[in-house]
Write a protein that holds these residues in place. Structure first.
Motif, PDB file in Angstrom:
ATOM      1  N   PHE A 316      -0.986   0.023   3.628  1.00 48.76           N
ATOM      2  CA  PHE A 316      -1.432  -0.841   4.718  1.00 48.76           C
ATOM      3  C   PHE A 316      -0.363  -1.896   5.016  1.00 48.76           C
ATOM      4  O   PHE A 316       0.286  -2.395   4.085  1.00 48.76           O
ATOM      5  CB  PHE A 316      -2.737  -1.551   4.342  1.00 48.76           C
ATOM      6  N   PRO A 317      -0.175  -2.264   6.297  1.00 47.00           N
ATOM      7  CA  PRO A 317       0.788  -3.331   6.613  1.00 47.00           C
ATOM      8  C   PRO A 317       0.235  -4.690   6.198  1.00 47.00           C
ATOM      9  O   PRO A 317      -0.798  -5.132   6.691  1.00 47.00           O
ATOM     10  CB  PRO A 317       0.928  -3.230   8.142  1.00 47.00           C
ATOM     11  N   ASP A 393      -8.068   6.546  -1.589  1.00 46.68           N
ATOM     12  CA  ASP A 393      -8.538   7.678  -0.776  1.00 46.68           C
ATOM     13  C   ASP A 393     -10.056   7.690  -0.698  1.00 46.68           C
ATOM     14  O   ASP A 393     -10.641   7.908   0.376  1.00 46.68           O
ATOM     15  CB  ASP A 393      -8.042   8.998  -1.371  1.00 46.68           C
ATOM     16  N   TYR A 394     -10.702   7.488  -1.845  1.00 47.31           N
ATOM     17  CA  TYR A 394     -12.165   7.486  -1.854  1.00 47.31           C
ATOM     18  C   TYR A 394     -12.708   6.328  -1.026  1.00 47.31           C
ATOM     19  O   TYR A 394     -13.647   6.507  -0.237  1.00 47.31           O
ATOM     20  CB  TYR A 394     -12.685   7.404  -3.291  1.00 47.31           C
ATOM     21  N   PHE A 395     -12.136   5.144  -1.179  1.00 45.32           N
ATOM     22  CA  PHE A 395     -12.616   3.980  -0.429  1.00 45.32           C
ATOM     23  C   PHE A 395     -12.481   4.199   1.074  1.00 45.32           C
ATOM     24  O   PHE A 395     -13.342   3.794   1.850  1.00 45.32           O
ATOM     25  CB  PHE A 395     -11.847   2.722  -0.849  1.00 45.32           C
ATOM     26  N   GLU A 396     -11.409   4.842   1.499  1.00 45.21           N
ATOM     27  CA  GLU A 396     -11.261   5.149   2.918  1.00 45.21           C
ATOM     28  C   GLU A 396     -12.307   6.178   3.368  1.00 45.21           C
ATOM     29  O   GLU A 396     -12.881   6.065   4.454  1.00 45.21           O
ATOM     30  CB  GLU A 396      -9.856   5.675   3.198  1.00 45.21           C
ATOM     31  N   SER A 397     -12.565   7.174   2.512  1.00 40.45           N
ATOM     32  CA  SER A 397     -13.482   8.248   2.908  1.00 40.45           C
ATOM     33  C   SER A 397     -14.907   7.756   3.098  1.00 40.45           C
ATOM     34  O   SER A 397     -15.669   8.326   3.881  1.00 40.45           O
ATOM     35  CB  SER A 397     -13.454   9.374   1.870  1.00 40.45           C
ATOM     36  N   VAL A 398     -15.294   6.688   2.385  1.00 39.36           N
ATOM     37  CA  VAL A 398     -16.665   6.170   2.494  1.00 39.36           C
ATOM     38  C   VAL A 398     -16.745   4.935   3.392  1.00 39.36           C
ATOM     39  O   VAL A 398     -17.807   4.334   3.516  1.00 39.36           O
ATOM     40  CB  VAL A 398     -17.258   5.855   1.105  1.00 39.36           C
ATOM     41  N   ALA A 403      -9.236   3.251   7.655  1.00 40.78           N
ATOM     42  CA  ALA A 403      -8.266   4.321   7.486  1.00 40.78           C
ATOM     43  C   ALA A 403      -6.869   3.746   7.630  1.00 40.78           C
ATOM     44  O   ALA A 403      -6.567   2.977   8.534  1.00 40.78           O
ATOM     45  CB  ALA A 403      -8.511   5.405   8.527  1.00 40.78           C
ATOM     46  N   ALA A 404      -5.991   4.124   6.698  1.00 40.99           N
ATOM     47  CA  ALA A 404      -4.612   3.658   6.738  1.00 40.99           C
ATOM     48  C   ALA A 404      -3.859   4.370   7.851  1.00 40.99           C
ATOM     49  O   ALA A 404      -4.242   5.458   8.301  1.00 40.99           O
ATOM     50  CB  ALA A 404      -3.936   3.899   5.399  1.00 40.99           C
ATOM     51  N   ALA A 405      -2.792   3.759   8.299  1.00 42.22           N
ATOM     52  CA  ALA A 405      -1.937   4.403   9.305  1.00 42.22           C
ATOM     53  C   ALA A 405      -1.337   5.668   8.709  1.00 42.22           C
ATOM     54  O   ALA A 405      -1.042   5.717   7.507  1.00 42.22           O
ATOM     55  CB  ALA A 405      -0.837   3.440   9.731  1.00 42.22           C
ATOM     56  N   PRO A 406      -1.182   6.716   9.521  1.00 41.78           N
ATOM     57  CA  PRO A 406      -0.596   7.958   8.997  1.00 41.78           C
ATOM     58  C   PRO A 406       0.769   7.705   8.361  1.00 41.78           C
ATOM     59  O   PRO A 406       1.551   6.885   8.850  1.00 41.78           O
ATOM     60  CB  PRO A 406      -0.475   8.857  10.230  1.00 41.78           C
ATOM     61  N   ARG A 407       1.021   8.384   7.238  1.00 44.14           N
ATOM     62  CA  ARG A 407       2.295   8.219   6.567  1.00 44.14           C
ATOM     63  C   ARG A 407       3.139   9.489   6.786  1.00 44.14           C
ATOM     64  O   ARG A 407       2.680  10.596   6.550  1.00 44.14           O
ATOM     65  CB  ARG A 407       2.067   7.995   5.070  1.00 44.14           C
ATOM     66  N   PHE A 408       4.346   9.289   7.267  1.00 47.33           N
ATOM     67  CA  PHE A 408       5.232  10.422   7.565  1.00 47.33           C
ATOM     68  C   PHE A 408       6.416  10.382   6.598  1.00 47.33           C
ATOM     69  O   PHE A 408       6.858   9.305   6.185  1.00 47.33           O
ATOM     70  CB  PHE A 408       5.754  10.350   9.006  1.00 47.33           C
TER      71      PHE A 408
END
Length: 410
Positions: A316-317, A393-398, A403-408
Motif C-alpha cells: 500500500f502507498p 491476502d486474507y484481510f483483503e479477501s474479507v 484491495a491493494a493496487a495491482p503489483r506488476f
C-alpha cells in the motif's frame, strides 16, 4: 484445595461477594466425581465436548479434532436450537476457510449457554451429555480485553465451573482447559497469592486466573485436567485466515486507512499461527498424564514492528510520519472510515507504548514452543514476509483491508 479463595471479610452483601475474584475462586463443594472414569470406548465411538467452537481458536480446534481423531465432536453453542447452533458453527468455519462437508456429519450441535446453570440445558439433555461424552475441550470464553471482571464472570468463571460439574457427572471426564499466557506461575500457588494486578491485569486475565484455580481444585478432587496458556494467536500459517479484533492487525488496518505509517521504534511483535496452537492442544487429546503441568503455547520467534510495517508498505502507498503525528491522525480520524478505526483508537495508549519502545517484549517460554508439540516434526513457520502476506491476502479477501493496487513485475 487452595486457600487463597477465602472471601474478603471487608466486603459484604451477595453482590459484593459475587464480584470478588478471590471469593469466586472457590469451587463449589458439590462439584466432585461421583463415579470413576467409564471404560474406554473404541476410538471410532469416542465423543468429545468442545466449547467455544464459534470462536477463533475454537473453530480451529474443531477442525483439528475432525482431521486428527475419529471422535464425534459435540459442540456447545449459544443458540436457540440445534439447527441454529449448526448454522453458527458452519458460518464460523466458512469464515476461517475450514468448512468440510466430508466431516460435517461428525459435528453434533448442542444448543446451550455457558453463562447459565448446567450450561443452559434441560435436565434430560444434561444427563444425556454427561453420560455420552468421554472428554472435554473447554475453549469457550468471553474475551473483552477492555471489559472489567464482572461482565466476563458468568461466561468465564461460572461457565468453567459448570463444565467441571459436567466432567464430574455420571463418570469422570478429562478436561483440557484453554487459558492465557498473560498469567504466570502455577494455579496451585501458595495461600495468599492475590489476583493479577498491574497494567496487564484486565478483567479477562483476572477471569482466567479464577477459572484456572477452579480447574486446579477439580484436579485435586480427581478430575484429570490440563491447562494451556497460548500467547498472541495469529492466522493460519498457509491461508492467513485470522480473527479481526487483534490489536496488531487493527494497527495495520489503521496504517492502511490513514495512508501513513509511523516511524516505529525497535519494538518486536510475535504470534503463533492458530493451526499450530490447535495442533499442540489436540496432540495431547484425549489422555492427560498424571500431574500434567501448565503448558505455554508460545512462539519463540519475534519480528521487529518496523519490519512488519515495511511489508505492509510494499503493498500500500504509505507516507512515513513521526509516531506522535501518526497517533494524532488516528485520534482525529477515529469516527471516520465508517467506524473502521474505532477499535484502533481505543487501543491508542497501547500503540503509543509499542511505537516508542516501552511496551513489554513478547513473552517466550522454552516449555511452550509449539514446534516441540507438532507431531509432524515441522516447527512454527518463520515470522517473515510470506506469512505476513498470507495474512494481508486474507484481510483483503474479507474486506478488512481495501484491495491493494495491482503489483506488476519491474
Amino acid at each position: 484445595m487452595i486457600r487463597d479463595a477465602v472471601p474478603d471479610p471487608t466486603r459484604t452483601g451477595p453482590a459484593a461477594r459475587g464480584a470478588d475474584p478471590r471469593a469466586d475462586a472457590l469451587l463449589d463443594p458439590d462439584i466432585v466425581p461421583t463415579a470413576p472414569s467409564a471404560p474406554r470406548r473404541p476410538t471410532s465411538d469416542r465423543r468429545v465436548l468442545l466449547t467455544g467452537g464459534t470462536g477463533f481458536l475454537g473453530a480451529f480446534l474443531l477442525r483439528e479434532l475432525l482431521d486428527r481423531t475419529d471422535d464425534d465432536v459435540w459442540c456447545l453453542v449459544r443458540a436457540d436450537s440445534p439447527q441454529h447452533a449448526r448454522r453458527r458453527l458452519q458460518e464460523t468455519m466458512r469464515r476461517y476457510l475450514l468448512w468440510d462437508t466430508d466431516t460435517a456429519a461428525r459435528i453434533v450441535p448442542v444448543a446451550g449457554d455457558l453463562t447459565r446453570p448446567r450450561l443452559g440445558l434441560a435436565p434430560r439433555s444434561w444427563s444425556r451429555l454427561a453420560e455420552r461424552v468421554d472428554v472435554v475441550q473447554h475453549c469457550g470464553a468471553r474475551v473483552g480485553h477492555v471489559a472489567g471482571y464482572a461482565p466476563l464472570r458468568d461466561a468465564n468463571v461460572r461457565g468453567t465451573a459448570e463444565v467441571l460439574r459436567l466432567a464430574c457427572a455420571d463418570h469422570v471426564k478429562p478436561v483440557h482447559f484453554v487459558s492465557t499466557a498473560a498469567l504466570s506461575g502455577d494455579p496451585a500457588d501458595p495461600a495468599g497469592r492475590p489476583p493479577p494486578s498491574g497494567p496487564g491485569a484486565t478483567g479477562y486475565v483476572t477471569s482466567k486466573w479464577v477459572a484456572e484455580r477452579l480447574v486446579h481444585q477439580a484436579g485435586e478432587r480427581g478430575v484429570p485436567v490440563a491447562v494451556y496458556r497460548p500467547g498472541r494467536i495469529g492466522g493460519h500459517s498457509v491461508t492467513g485466515a485470522c480473527q479481526l479484533d487483534d490489536a496488531i492487525w487493527n494497527l495495520v488496518r489503521a496504517v492502511v486507512l490513514l495512508g501513513a505509517v509511523p516511524d516505529a521504534a525497535a519494538s518486536r511483535v510475535s504470534f503463533t499461527p492458530v493451526d499450530h496452537v490447535a495442533r499442540a492442544i489436540v496432540r495431547r487429546h484425549p489422555d492427560i498424564p498424571s500431574g500434567a503441568p501448565v503448558r505455554y503455547l508460545l512462539n519463540s520467534a519475534a519480528m521487529p514492528l518496523r519490519t512488519l510495517l515495511e511489508h505492509v508498505a510494499r503493498r500500500f502507498p504509505l507516507a512515513v510520519v513521526p509516531p506522535d503525528e501518526w497517533c494524532a491522525r488516528l485520534w482525529d480520524a477515529r469516527h471516520g472510515h465508517d467506524g473502521a478505526l474505532t477499535r484502533a483508537s481505543l487501543l491508542l495508549t497501547s500503540y503509543r507504548a509499542l511505537l516508542d519502545g516501552t511496551a513489554r517484549p513478547p513473552v517466550a517460554d522454552p516449555r511452550g514452543d509449539p514446534a516441540e508439540a507438532d507431531e509432524t516434526g515441522v516447527g512454527c513457520p518463520p515470522l517473515d514476509g510470506g506469512l505476513i502476506d498470507a495474512h494481508l491476502d486474507y484481510f483483503e479477501s474479507v474486506g478488512f483491508l481495501p484491495a491493494a493496487a495491482p503489483r506488476f513485475p519491474a
